[in-house]
Design an enzyme around this catalytic site. Structure first.
Site, PDB file in Angstrom:
ATOM      1  N   GLU A  30      10.349  16.104  14.958  1.00  0.00           N
ATOM      2  CA  GLU A  30      10.657  15.933  13.546  1.00  0.00           C
ATOM      3  C   GLU A  30       9.820  16.920  12.723  1.00  0.00           C
ATOM      4  O   GLU A  30       8.601  16.945  12.848  1.00  0.00           O
ATOM      5  CB  GLU A  30      10.338  14.496  13.115  1.00  0.00           C
ATOM      6  CG  GLU A  30      10.694  14.225  11.680  1.00  0.00           C
ATOM      7  CD  GLU A  30      10.501  12.758  11.292  1.00  0.00           C
ATOM      8  OE1 GLU A  30       9.413  12.213  11.538  1.00  0.00           O
ATOM      9  OE2 GLU A  30      11.444  12.170  10.732  1.00  0.00           O
ATOM     10  N   GLU A  82      10.197   1.429  10.307  1.00  0.00           N
ATOM     11  CA  GLU A  82      11.221   2.452  10.086  1.00  0.00           C
ATOM     12  C   GLU A  82      10.524   3.786  10.250  1.00  0.00           C
ATOM     13  O   GLU A  82       9.688   4.159   9.430  1.00  0.00           O
ATOM     14  CB  GLU A  82      11.814   2.289   8.690  1.00  0.00           C
ATOM     15  CG  GLU A  82      13.226   2.826   8.619  1.00  0.00           C
ATOM     16  CD  GLU A  82      13.261   4.231   8.091  1.00  0.00           C
ATOM     17  OE1 GLU A  82      13.087   5.165   8.920  1.00  0.00           O
ATOM     18  OE2 GLU A  82      13.465   4.407   6.887  1.00  0.00           O
ATOM     19  N   LYS A 107       0.843  -1.204   0.000  1.00  0.00           N
ATOM     20  CA  LYS A 107       0.000   0.000   0.000  1.00  0.00           C
ATOM     21  C   LYS A 107       0.876   1.251   0.000  1.00  0.00           C
ATOM     22  O   LYS A 107       1.474   1.612   0.993  1.00  0.00           O
ATOM     23  CB  LYS A 107      -0.940   0.052   1.217  1.00  0.00           C
ATOM     24  CG  LYS A 107      -2.099   0.994   0.914  1.00  0.00           C
ATOM     25  CD  LYS A 107      -2.641   1.798   2.056  1.00  0.00           C
ATOM     26  CE  LYS A 107      -1.851   2.907   2.631  1.00  0.00           C
ATOM     27  NZ  LYS A 107      -1.787   4.161   1.837  1.00  0.00           N
ATOM     28  N   CYS A 116      13.819  10.687   6.376  1.00  0.00           N
ATOM     29  CA  CYS A 116      13.745  10.225   7.769  1.00  0.00           C
ATOM     30  C   CYS A 116      15.074  10.423   8.484  1.00  0.00           C
ATOM     31  O   CYS A 116      15.108  10.664   9.679  1.00  0.00           O
ATOM     32  CB  CYS A 116      13.304   8.775   7.813  1.00  0.00           C
ATOM     33  SG  CYS A 116      14.261   7.724   6.740  1.00  0.00           S
TER      34      CYS A 116
HETATM   35  P1  NAI Z   1       1.930   8.327   7.945  1.00  0.00           P
HETATM   36  O1  NAI Z   1       2.847   7.568   8.813  1.00  0.00           O
HETATM   37  O2  NAI Z   1       0.558   8.549   8.479  1.00  0.00           O
HETATM   38  O3  NAI Z   1       1.789   7.603   6.534  1.00  0.00           O
HETATM   39  C1  NAI Z   1       2.654   6.614   6.045  1.00  0.00           C
HETATM   40  C2  NAI Z   1       1.854   5.497   5.410  1.00  0.00           C
HETATM   41  O4  NAI Z   1       1.012   4.905   6.396  1.00  0.00           O
HETATM   42  C3  NAI Z   1       0.941   5.953   4.281  1.00  0.00           C
HETATM   43  O5  NAI Z   1       0.900   4.961   3.282  1.00  0.00           O
HETATM   44  C4  NAI Z   1      -0.410   6.044   4.979  1.00  0.00           C
HETATM   45  O6  NAI Z   1      -1.496   5.898   4.106  1.00  0.00           O
HETATM   46  C5  NAI Z   1      -0.335   4.875   5.931  1.00  0.00           C
HETATM   47  N1  NAI Z   1      -1.253   4.953   7.076  1.00  0.00           N
HETATM   48  C6  NAI Z   1      -1.742   6.056   7.675  1.00  0.00           C
HETATM   49  N2  NAI Z   1      -2.561   5.719   8.697  1.00  0.00           N
HETATM   50  C7  NAI Z   1      -2.573   4.370   8.749  1.00  0.00           C
HETATM   51  C8  NAI Z   1      -3.229   3.419   9.586  1.00  0.00           C
HETATM   52  N3  NAI Z   1      -4.034   3.794  10.575  1.00  0.00           N
HETATM   53  N4  NAI Z   1      -3.008   2.116   9.360  1.00  0.00           N
HETATM   54  C9  NAI Z   1      -2.191   1.713   8.385  1.00  0.00           C
HETATM   55  N5  NAI Z   1      -1.558   2.560   7.549  1.00  0.00           N
HETATM   56  C10 NAI Z   1      -1.746   3.878   7.719  1.00  0.00           C
HETATM   57  O7  NAI Z   1       2.645   9.684   7.568  1.00  0.00           O
HETATM   58  P2  NAI Z   1       2.080  10.963   6.763  1.00  0.00           P
HETATM   59  O8  NAI Z   1       0.743  11.353   7.308  1.00  0.00           O
HETATM   60  O9  NAI Z   1       2.210  10.718   5.320  1.00  0.00           O
HETATM   61  O10 NAI Z   1       3.148  12.056   7.205  1.00  0.00           O
HETATM   62  C11 NAI Z   1       3.100  12.598   8.521  1.00  0.00           C
HETATM   63  C12 NAI Z   1       4.489  12.762   9.099  1.00  0.00           C
HETATM   64  O11 NAI Z   1       5.115  11.505   9.210  1.00  0.00           O
HETATM   65  C13 NAI Z   1       5.464  13.569   8.272  1.00  0.00           C
HETATM   66  O12 NAI Z   1       5.310  14.932   8.450  1.00  0.00           O
HETATM   67  C14 NAI Z   1       6.781  13.080   8.796  1.00  0.00           C
HETATM   68  O13 NAI Z   1       7.120  13.747   9.992  1.00  0.00           O
HETATM   69  C15 NAI Z   1       6.516  11.630   9.108  1.00  0.00           C
HETATM   70  N6  NAI Z   1       6.991  10.740   8.027  1.00  0.00           N
HETATM   71  C16 NAI Z   1       8.113   9.989   8.239  1.00  0.00           C
HETATM   72  C17 NAI Z   1       8.613   9.193   7.226  1.00  0.00           C
HETATM   73  C18 NAI Z   1       9.837   8.373   7.385  1.00  0.00           C
HETATM   74  O14 NAI Z   1      10.460   8.006   6.397  1.00  0.00           O
HETATM   75  N7  NAI Z   1      10.220   8.002   8.579  1.00  0.00           N
HETATM   76  C19 NAI Z   1       7.992   9.168   5.906  1.00  0.00           C
HETATM   77  C20 NAI Z   1       6.793   9.938   5.798  1.00  0.00           C
HETATM   78  C21 NAI Z   1       6.342  10.707   6.849  1.00  0.00           C
END
Ligand code: NAI
Ligand code: MG
Length: 491
Positions: free
Chosen positions: A384, A252, A177, A286
């Site tokens: 972050e 991660e 996904k 990240c």
């Molecule tokens: P997120 O962690 O919510 O999204 C990442 C993935 O998880 C997406 O595919 C999303 O659809 C999915 N997701 C969201 N809610 C879920 C749930 N309840 N169950 C299963 N999957 C779910 O991050 P988002 O909203 O895109 O970004 C928010 C913040 O997260 C960013 O501002 C940043 O600080 C952090 N982030 C960190 C990343 C990293 O590489 N460590 C990458 C992207 C965001």
């Protein structure tokens, strides 16, 4: 451009009929739509993956046979580099040379795990020497089963590869996904898999929102393993969900990665690594170098150089020549980063940037931003931001630098710059982080383990570590029957 769900080798519309807008962050325009998967579609995809694992050819092939298909997938990605990179620029905003780099790395990951699948045939079984006579034992590696992979938007195609390639190499089947913000290149993996001859159901791809498509995937009882990259709150939630069925997980998550610059560091190199560390990929990384500690002797001069060089960074559309900073991925990320900057203005000294670049108000652009003299209890020092914002402060002793660096709930990456390699080595060992860079920052290698300490995650991706994520270990013990066991049945 694909728009449907890829389930069991077929492209199908979502059961709800609902679609998600695909947005170009350089001008906020909607240029495409993709399917919004719901629980029913997730169920169909997981069942397809389950059947492909339980009855299909994929886990039953030799590693060498799987390697041939993964190799072809890598080759096809290479052949389509320019097209895929341009798709990534449009969907994510990043500058074209960085997108090309991502696509090349993506192909490299498929080729690396093709090699690993090939050598797996020789390493699947390991004899174990037992302390009791009459028995021999082996440890046998087997694919863990159906893997659910949930990925973010910052390196859309590469993050897909980090999970899909090792999982397939190990003989697992996958439901992927991608992020709703950047679904396009992940969908192309379906096209690429079909062309390479991957059996139906071995890879399924569901675009959709986190709560509607991600959550049901994490809850599905027929999924054996979850691999996630993204935010800490979502990772924590996935871990809690996985606990119910005792699913294996790897996470991660976020970071607030430090860099320590000692007084003997080369100033030009320090400027280069700080800029690359925090402004590469718009800081949406990240492992971004978001906290920099500079020795007091070089603090004023290094900061002056940093501000000068930052002013020269060309901001603009990712397809424009020599642009080094594109728009952030989305409107919501834009708002989030600008709000963090406003908070920072009340906590520390703003040296560069701090707003929307003039003339670029039509897109999700943010100026490269530098805060200095940042207190350790400031919000911007601890949280972050995930944007082009760096927090800097000075230090006087090595011990102080190490304790500042480790004073975080995160532990993904850390960097140290010094001409004294003994000191750099000492500091590298003292860092509480899963990835440590000496005299550089950010270079990432498919062969080397990637992952974090503390709240930055669980487990390691890439290299043999990434491969092992998708393997179970089975003990097979054989008795030579040289004498009866004779506990109950006496002679
Ligand atoms: P997120 O962690 O919510 O999204 C990442 C993935 O998880 C997406 O595919 C999303 O659809 C999915 N997701 C969201 N809610 C879920 C749930 N309840 N169950 C299963 N999957 C779910 O991050 P988002 O909203 O895109 O970004 C928010 C913040 O997260 C960013 O501002 C940043 O600080 C952090 N982030 C960190 C990343 C990293 O590489 N460590 C990458 C992207 C965001
Ligand atoms: Mg987009």
């Amino acid at each position: 451009m694909q728009k449907d769900l890829f389930i069991n080798g077929q492209w199908i519309s979502p059961s709800s009929g609902q679609m998600i807008d695909v947005i170009d962050p350089s001008d906020r325009s909607v240029f495409h739509q993709v399917a919004a998967a719901g629980a029913q579609d997730v169920d169909a995809a997981v069942k397809a993956a389950r059947a492909a694992f339980d009855q299909g050819p994929w886990p039953r092939m030799t590693g060498a046979q799987r390697a041939d298909i993964l190799q072809k997938m890598g080759d096809e990605i290479v052949a389509r580099t320019d097209e895929l990179a341009r798709m990534e620029v449009r969907d994510n905003g990043k500058p074209l040379p960085e997108a090309v780099w991502d696509v090349e790395d993506t192909a490299g990951v498929f080729h690396f795990y093709a090699d690993m699948a090939r050598s797996f045939d020789e390493t699947t079984e390991k004899d174990i020497k037992l302390s009791m006579d009459g028995f021999t034992s082996r440890a046998v590696k087997e694919p863990v089963g159906v893997a659910g992979a949930i990925i973010p938007w910052n390196f859309p195609m590469l993050m897909a590869a980090w999970k899909v390639a090792p999982a397939l190499a190990a003989g697992c089947t996958v439901v992927l996904k991608p992020s709703e913000l950047t679904p396009l290149t992940a969908l192309e993996l379906g096209v690429i898999a079909q062309k390479a001859g991957l059996p139906d159901g071995a890879l399924n791809i569901l675009t959709g929102l986190g709560p509607d498509a991600g959550q049901p995937l994490t809850e599905h009882p027929l999924v054996d393993k979850l691999a996630f990259t993204g935010s800490v709150p979502t990772g924590s939630r996935i871990m809690a969900t996985a606990a119910r069925d005792i699913k294996t997980i790897s996470l991660e998550l976020g970071g607030k990665s430090p860099m320590v610059v000692f007084e003997d560091a080369d100033i030009d190199e320090a400027v280069e690594w700080i800029l690359f560390g925090i402004f590469w990929n718009q800081g949406e990384v990240c492992s971004a170098t978001s906290r920099v500690m500079i020795h007091e002797d070089i603090y004023p001069s290094l900061i002056e150089r940093l501000v000068d060089e930052t002013a020269k960074i060309k901001i603009g559309h990712g397809l424009e020549d020599s642009v080094l900073l594109g728009p952030l991925v989305s409107q919501s990320q834009h708002e989030k980063v600008l709000a963090a900057i406003e908070k920072g203005k009340t906590e520390a000294t703003l040296l560069s940037g701090g707003g929307v670049p003039s003339g670029l108000e039509h897109g999700c652009y943010v100026e490269p931003t530098i805060f200095a003299d940042v207190p350790t209890d400031a919000w911007i020092w601890n949280e972050e931001i995930f944007g082009p914002v760096v927090c800097i402060r000075k230090f006087s002793t090595e011990d102080e630098a190490v304790s500042l660096a480790n004073g975080s709930r995160f532990g993904l990456a850390a960097a140290v710059l010094s001409n004294d390699l003994e000191r750099a080595e000492r500091v590298a060992k003292a860092f509480q982080a899963g990835i440590v860079w000496i005299n550089c920052s950010q270079p990432t290698f498919t062969e080397a383990p990637w992952g974090g300490y503390k709240q930055s995650g669980i487990g390691r991706e890439l290299g043999e570590w990434g491969f092992n994520n998708y393997l179970e270990t089975k003990q097979i013990t054989t008795y030579d029957r040289s004498a009866p066991w004779g506990w109950y049945i006496k002679e």
